[in-house]
Design a protein around this motif. Structure first.
Motif, short mmCIF file in Angstrom:
data_model
loop_
_atom_site.label_atom_id
_atom_site.label_comp_id
_atom_site.label_asym_id
_atom_site.label_seq_id
_atom_site.Cartn_x
_atom_site.Cartn_y
_atom_site.Cartn_z
N GLU A 84 0.83 -1.20 0.00
CA GLU A 84 0.00 0.00 0.00
C GLU A 84 0.87 1.26 0.00
N MET A 94 2.96 -11.35 -4.62
CA MET A 94 2.57 -12.69 -5.09
C MET A 94 3.45 -13.78 -4.49
N ALA A 97 2.44 -14.25 -0.90
CA ALA A 97 1.19 -15.01 -0.84
C ALA A 97 1.46 -16.49 -1.12
N MET A 100 2.63 -18.24 1.90
CA MET A 100 1.51 -18.57 2.79
C MET A 100 0.72 -19.77 2.24
N LYS A 101 0.45 -19.74 0.93
CA LYS A 101 -0.39 -20.79 0.34
C LYS A 101 0.27 -22.16 0.44
N ILE A 132 -9.82 -12.29 -6.52
CA ILE A 132 -9.09 -13.58 -6.54
C ILE A 132 -8.44 -13.92 -5.19
N HIS A 133 -8.63 -13.08 -4.19
CA HIS A 133 -8.05 -13.37 -2.87
C HIS A 133 -8.79 -14.57 -2.26
N ASP A 134 -8.05 -15.63 -1.94
CA ASP A 134 -8.76 -16.80 -1.41
C ASP A 134 -8.12 -17.39 -0.16
N ILE A 135 -7.06 -16.76 0.35
CA ILE A 135 -6.35 -17.36 1.49
C ILE A 135 -7.24 -17.36 2.75
N VAL A 140 -11.11 -20.02 6.67
CA VAL A 140 -12.45 -20.07 7.28
C VAL A 140 -13.14 -21.40 6.90
N MET A 177 -19.41 -15.39 2.60
CA MET A 177 -18.74 -14.67 1.49
C MET A 177 -17.51 -13.95 1.99
N SER A 178 -16.51 -13.87 1.10
CA SER A 178 -15.29 -13.17 1.42
C SER A 178 -15.03 -12.13 0.33
N LEU A 180 -11.91 -8.98 -0.46
CA LEU A 180 -10.71 -8.28 0.03
C LEU A 180 -10.53 -6.93 -0.65
N GLY A 209 -17.00 -11.66 5.50
CA GLY A 209 -15.70 -11.33 6.09
C GLY A 209 -14.73 -10.87 5.02
N ALA A 227 -17.60 -11.58 10.46
CA ALA A 227 -16.57 -12.20 11.31
C ALA A 227 -15.20 -11.68 10.91
N ASP A 229 -12.23 -12.96 11.89
CA ASP A 229 -11.25 -14.02 11.62
C ASP A 229 -11.95 -15.38 11.64
CO1 HCB Z 1 -4.04 -8.14 -2.79
N1 HCB Z 1 -4.72 -6.49 -2.06
N2 HCB Z 1 -4.38 -7.51 -4.62
N3 HCB Z 1 -3.24 -9.81 -3.36
N4 HCB Z 1 -3.55 -8.46 -1.02
C1 HCB Z 1 -4.88 -6.43 -0.61
C2 HCB Z 1 -6.22 -6.99 -0.22
C3 HCB Z 1 -4.76 -4.86 -0.34
C4 HCB Z 1 -5.51 -4.40 0.93
C5 HCB Z 1 -3.27 -4.45 -0.27
C6 HCB Z 1 -3.09 -2.96 0.00
O1 HCB Z 1 -3.16 -2.17 -0.90
N5 HCB Z 1 -2.86 -2.63 1.25
C7 HCB Z 1 -5.33 -4.27 -1.68
C8 HCB Z 1 -6.82 -3.95 -1.67
C9 HCB Z 1 -7.07 -2.46 -1.54
C10 HCB Z 1 -8.51 -2.13 -1.54
O2 HCB Z 1 -9.34 -2.63 -2.22
N6 HCB Z 1 -8.83 -1.21 -0.66
C11 HCB Z 1 -4.98 -5.36 -2.68
C12 HCB Z 1 -4.93 -5.16 -4.09
C13 HCB Z 1 -5.15 -3.74 -4.56
C14 HCB Z 1 -4.72 -6.23 -5.00
C15 HCB Z 1 -4.72 -6.16 -6.54
C16 HCB Z 1 -5.84 -5.30 -7.17
C17 HCB Z 1 -3.31 -5.68 -6.95
C18 HCB Z 1 -3.14 -5.44 -8.43
O3 HCB Z 1 -3.35 -6.29 -9.25
N7 HCB Z 1 -2.73 -4.23 -8.74
C19 HCB Z 1 -4.88 -7.66 -6.91
C20 HCB Z 1 -6.37 -8.10 -6.94
C21 HCB Z 1 -6.75 -8.78 -8.15
C22 HCB Z 1 -8.20 -9.29 -8.00
O4 HCB Z 1 -8.60 -9.86 -7.01
N8 HCB Z 1 -8.98 -9.04 -9.03
C23 HCB Z 1 -4.27 -8.31 -5.72
C24 HCB Z 1 -3.66 -9.56 -5.78
C25 HCB Z 1 -3.12 -10.22 -4.67
C26 HCB Z 1 -2.30 -11.50 -4.77
C27 HCB Z 1 -2.73 -12.43 -5.90
C28 HCB Z 1 -0.86 -11.15 -4.96
C29 HCB Z 1 -2.49 -12.06 -3.31
C30 HCB Z 1 -3.71 -12.99 -3.15
C31 HCB Z 1 -3.36 -14.45 -3.22
C32 HCB Z 1 -4.51 -15.32 -2.87
O5 HCB Z 1 -5.37 -15.01 -2.06
N9 HCB Z 1 -4.56 -16.45 -3.54
C33 HCB Z 1 -2.78 -10.78 -2.53
C34 HCB Z 1 -2.63 -10.66 -1.13
C35 HCB Z 1 -2.01 -11.85 -0.42
C36 HCB Z 1 -3.02 -9.51 -0.43
C37 HCB Z 1 -2.81 -9.18 1.07
C38 HCB Z 1 -1.36 -8.78 1.28
C39 HCB Z 1 -3.14 -10.27 2.07
C40 HCB Z 1 -4.53 -10.90 1.96
C41 HCB Z 1 -4.55 -12.16 2.79
O6 HCB Z 1 -4.50 -13.26 2.28
N10 HCB Z 1 -4.55 -12.01 4.14
C42 HCB Z 1 -3.80 -7.98 1.26
C43 HCB Z 1 -3.48 -7.02 2.42
C44 HCB Z 1 -4.43 -7.16 3.58
O7 HCB Z 1 -5.43 -7.84 3.55
N11 HCB Z 1 -4.12 -6.48 4.64
C45 HCB Z 1 -3.72 -7.31 -0.11
C46 HCB Z 1 -4.43 -13.11 5.09
C47 HCB Z 1 -5.80 -13.71 5.37
C48 HCB Z 1 -5.64 -14.83 6.40
O8 HCB Z 1 -6.62 -12.71 5.92
O9 HCB Z 1 -8.43 -10.98 5.83
O10 HCB Z 1 -8.12 -12.58 3.87
P1 HCB Z 1 -8.06 -12.33 5.32
O11 HCB Z 1 -9.04 -13.42 5.98
C49 HCB Z 1 -9.36 -13.49 7.36
C50 HCB Z 1 -10.52 -12.58 7.78
O12 HCB Z 1 -10.72 -11.45 6.97
C51 HCB Z 1 -11.72 -13.51 7.86
O13 HCB Z 1 -11.13 -14.72 8.30
C52 HCB Z 1 -9.88 -14.89 7.61
C53 HCB Z 1 -9.00 -15.77 8.46
O14 HCB Z 1 -8.63 -15.14 9.65
N12 HCB Z 1 -12.50 -13.79 6.65
C54 HCB Z 1 -13.80 -14.23 6.67
C55 HCB Z 1 -12.11 -13.77 5.36
N13 HCB Z 1 -13.08 -14.14 4.56
C56 HCB Z 1 -14.13 -14.46 5.32
C57 HCB Z 1 -15.40 -14.90 4.97
C58 HCB Z 1 -16.32 -15.10 5.98
O15 HCB Z 1 -17.56 -15.52 5.65
C59 HCB Z 1 -15.98 -14.87 7.32
C60 HCB Z 1 -14.72 -14.43 7.68
#
Ligand code: HCB
Length: 243
Positions: A84, A94, A97, A100-101, A132-135, A140, A177-178, A180, A209, A227, A229
């Motif tokens: 960010e 990537m 990620a 982690m995956k 495409i975020h699915d981690i 969950v 539903m998730s 990001l 979430g 939720a 987490d």
């Molecule tokens: Co991604 N990305 N990303 N990304 N990414 C974020 C989400 C940003 C916040 C980073 C930033 O700028 N600070 C940002 C979004 C900004 C915004 O919208 N405000 C962002 C961006 C911009 C993008 C792209 C657009 C970048 C680009 O292409 N220029 C692109 C998206 C493309 C698309 O989706 N169309 C992109 C791509 C990627 C990857 C591929 C490199 C990778 C994803 C890999 C994958 O998931 N297979 C990635 C990652 C890893 C992230 C960050 C760094 C981590 C996300 C993550 O996995 N967290 C993220 C930064 C962040 O989130 N702080 C960044 C760890 C998991 C465990 O946490 O919150 O997903 P979680 O899940 C928790 C919680 O929320 C809850 O429980 C989970 C477990 O504790 N929960 C649920 C989740 N889902 C739930 C559903 C329920 O029903 C209940 C609870």
């Protein structure tokens, strides 16, 4: 003579202090050390090291969920902030990620080990369309499975119609539903509306979430719960389905 005694006395005291500190550190929490190393592996984009540490987690009997959320997940949070701030670029995000995956492949089976036989409810879960975020969603899903829910994971970038189709097919009790991205969280509202239009909303509860999502957003779109987490997701699912 007094001077020599003072020097030797101080030396002994310092040595004892060091031993106490060292013992304290070792005794207090060697386990916490693995969280620091897991976080560091992700922050340093070291996929191999993350995988090796995931194996160490299992070998030492450390809590796999804690390792995921407080170790690997913390690392991803740091990378997300750096991304960010423009300090790291997409390819590095990537690789982090990926670290982690690949670790999750090793740790997830340990999460689902305690699966009970009694099914608490049927859950359809997925990341919404365009995202495409699915981690987090996968964690969950694994935790819900571990806690006795039958989980149907639709993966990421899930079209709204797919949620409805699957919910109907499996007679779901809950749709999870998730999202990001701030640009995709609006799709959650679309799914809630589509469930209503399909006449399923009376029976199917909705849990949401993901980083940009909140309790206020859940209320706004008419979801039943938010939720923050995986543990909160399991609690929410249990509460919703016991009503
Ligand atoms: Co991604 N990305 N990303 N990304 N990414 C974020 C989400 C940003 C916040 C980073 C930033 O700028 N600070 C940002 C979004 C900004 C915004 O919208 N405000 C962002 C961006 C911009 C993008 C792209 C657009 C970048 C680009 O292409 N220029 C692109 C998206 C493309 C698309 O989706 N169309 C992109 C791509 C990627 C990857 C591929 C490199 C990778 C994803 C890999 C994958 O998931 N297979 C990635 C990652 C890893 C992230 C960050 C760094 C981590 C996300 C993550 O996995 N967290 C993220 C930064 C962040 O989130 N702080 C960044 C760890 C998991 C465990 O946490 O919150 O997903 P979680 O899940 C928790 C919680 O929320 C809850 O429980 C989970 C477990 O504790 N929960 C649920 C989740 N889902 C739930 C559903 C329920 O029903 C209940 C609870």
């Amino acid at each position: 003579m007094t001077c020599a005694r003072t020097i030797i006395g101080n030396y002994i005291k310092q040595s004892l202090d060091f031993l106490a500190w060292n013992e304290g550190w070792r005794g207090s929490d060697v386990s916490e050390d693995i969280l620091i190393r897991l976080k560091a592996a992700v922050v340093k984009y070291d996929v191999e090291q993350a995988v090796a540490l995931a194996k160490e987690v299992l070998a030492t009997g450390f809590d796999p969920l804690k390792a995921i959320e407080e170790g690997l997940g913390e690392g991803l949070r740091v990378i997300g902030e750096q991304f960010e701030a423009g300090e790291v670029f997409l390819p590095m995000l990537m690789i982090a990620a990926q670290a982690m995956k690949e670790s999750l492949v090793i740790l997830e089976p340990a999460l689902t080990k305690g699966t009970s036989r009694k099914v608490l409810g049927r859950v359809v879960i997925g990341t919404v369309e365009g995202d495409i975020h699915d981690i987090g969603k996968s964690i969950v899903a694994a935790m819900l499975t571990a806690n006795g829910f039958a989980v149907y994971d639709l993966g990421s970038d899930t079209p709204t119609a797919k949620f409805i189709e699957k919910a109907r097919e499996v007679d779901a009790d809950l749709v999870g539903m998730s999202a990001l991205l701030t640009t995709t969280m609006t799709k959650m509202a679309e799914v809630v509306d589509a469930l209503k239009q399909a006449g399923l909303r009376g029976k199917v509860k909705v849990l949401i979430g993901g980083a940009p999502v909140s309790k206020a957003w859940a209320e706004k779109i008419g979801a039943d719960a938010y939720a923050e987490d995986a543990i909160a997701a399991v609690d929410a699912a249990k509460k919703l389905l016991s009503k």
